[in-house]
Scaffold this motif. Sequence first.
Motif, PDB file in Angstrom:
ATOM      1  N   GLU A 100      46.476 -50.482  60.995  1.00  0.00           N
ATOM      2  CA  GLU A 100      47.244 -50.559  62.240  1.00  0.00           C
ATOM      3  C   GLU A 100      47.197 -51.971  62.825  1.00  0.00           C
ATOM      4  O   GLU A 100      48.210 -52.501  63.279  1.00  0.00           O
ATOM      5  CB  GLU A 100      46.709 -49.535  63.246  1.00  0.00           C
ATOM      6  N   ARG A 101      46.011 -52.594  62.802  1.00  0.00           N
ATOM      7  CA  ARG A 101      45.903 -53.983  63.291  1.00  0.00           C
ATOM      8  C   ARG A 101      46.769 -54.920  62.462  1.00  0.00           C
ATOM      9  O   ARG A 101      47.427 -55.808  63.006  1.00  0.00           O
ATOM     10  CB  ARG A 101      44.444 -54.455  63.252  1.00  0.00           C
ATOM     11  N   ARG A 102      46.785 -54.733  61.145  1.00  0.00           N
ATOM     12  CA  ARG A 102      47.614 -55.571  60.265  1.00  0.00           C
ATOM     13  C   ARG A 102      49.089 -55.389  60.562  1.00  0.00           C
ATOM     14  O   ARG A 102      49.872 -56.344  60.498  1.00  0.00           O
ATOM     15  CB  ARG A 102      47.358 -55.231  58.802  1.00  0.00           C
ATOM     16  N   LYS A 103      49.474 -54.157  60.869  1.00  0.00           N
ATOM     17  CA  LYS A 103      50.881 -53.876  61.141  1.00  0.00           C
ATOM     18  C   LYS A 103      51.310 -54.513  62.468  1.00  0.00           C
ATOM     19  O   LYS A 103      52.402 -55.077  62.576  1.00  0.00           O
ATOM     20  CB  LYS A 103      51.105 -52.369  61.191  1.00  0.00           C
ATOM     21  N   ARG A 104      50.442 -54.440  63.458  1.00  0.00           N
ATOM     22  CA  ARG A 104      50.790 -54.975  64.782  1.00  0.00           C
ATOM     23  C   ARG A 104      50.732 -56.502  64.843  1.00  0.00           C
ATOM     24  O   ARG A 104      51.503 -57.115  65.568  1.00  0.00           O
ATOM     25  CB  ARG A 104      49.866 -54.397  65.842  1.00  0.00           C
ATOM     26  N   ARG A 105      49.790 -57.124  64.122  1.00  0.00           N
ATOM     27  CA  ARG A 105      49.618 -58.576  64.180  1.00  0.00           C
ATOM     28  C   ARG A 105      49.508 -59.168  62.776  1.00  0.00           C
ATOM     29  O   ARG A 105      48.442 -59.645  62.380  1.00  0.00           O
ATOM     30  CB  ARG A 105      48.355 -58.914  64.972  1.00  0.00           C
ATOM     31  N   PRO A 106      50.573 -59.152  61.981  1.00  0.00           N
ATOM     32  CA  PRO A 106      50.484 -59.626  60.586  1.00  0.00           C
ATOM     33  C   PRO A 106      50.137 -61.108  60.476  1.00  0.00           C
ATOM     34  O   PRO A 106      49.593 -61.535  59.455  1.00  0.00           O
ATOM     35  CB  PRO A 106      51.870 -59.339  60.020  1.00  0.00           C
ATOM     36  N   GLU A 107      50.388 -61.885  61.513  1.00  0.00           N
ATOM     37  CA  GLU A 107      50.103 -63.312  61.445  1.00  0.00           C
ATOM     38  C   GLU A 107      48.598 -63.594  61.412  1.00  0.00           C
ATOM     39  O   GLU A 107      48.180 -64.686  61.030  1.00  0.00           O
ATOM     40  CB  GLU A 107      50.757 -64.062  62.620  1.00  0.00           C
ATOM     41  N   LEU A 108      47.777 -62.630  61.774  1.00  0.00           N
ATOM     42  CA  LEU A 108      46.324 -62.824  61.765  1.00  0.00           C
ATOM     43  C   LEU A 108      45.706 -62.591  60.388  1.00  0.00           C
ATOM     44  O   LEU A 108      44.555 -62.911  60.160  1.00  0.00           O
ATOM     45  CB  LEU A 108      45.653 -61.891  62.772  1.00  0.00           C
TER      46      LEU A 108
END
Length: 109
Positions: A100-108
Motif C-alpha cells: 500500500e505504501r508503494r502504491k501511494r508513494r512510488p517515488e520513495l
Amino acid sequence: MGLFRRRKRTGAVSRDRAADRADVEHLENFVQTRRGVEAYLEPRTTVTETTVMLIADDGEWTRRRVGSPEEARRFAHKIAIPIYDVRLMGYPQRMRDYNERRKRRPELF
C-alpha cells in the motif's frame, strides 16, 4: 482440415521455468541485506512451480522459484529463518502495508 476436432489432453504442462542457482543467490542476498526475514512457501500451481516469498520486517518482499517444498525448507533451515506454509498462515499484514505504501508513494521506492 479438422478445425472442430478436439485435441487430446496430455496432462498439465508447466509453462514456467525451473528454479536455478540465480534464484537461490537472490534469496540468500535478500536475507543477508534485510532484517527480520521470514519465508513463506507457496504451492505449485498450474502456471508456476513451487515458490518461496521472503518478507522482511518492514514488509519488503521478494519471490523466487524453488525446486520443491523440501528444498525450500532446507534453504530456510540452512540460513536459519522461519518458514511458513502460506496456505495455512496467509501473508502477514506488514507485506500488505508495504504494498500500500508503494502504491501511494512510488517515488520513495
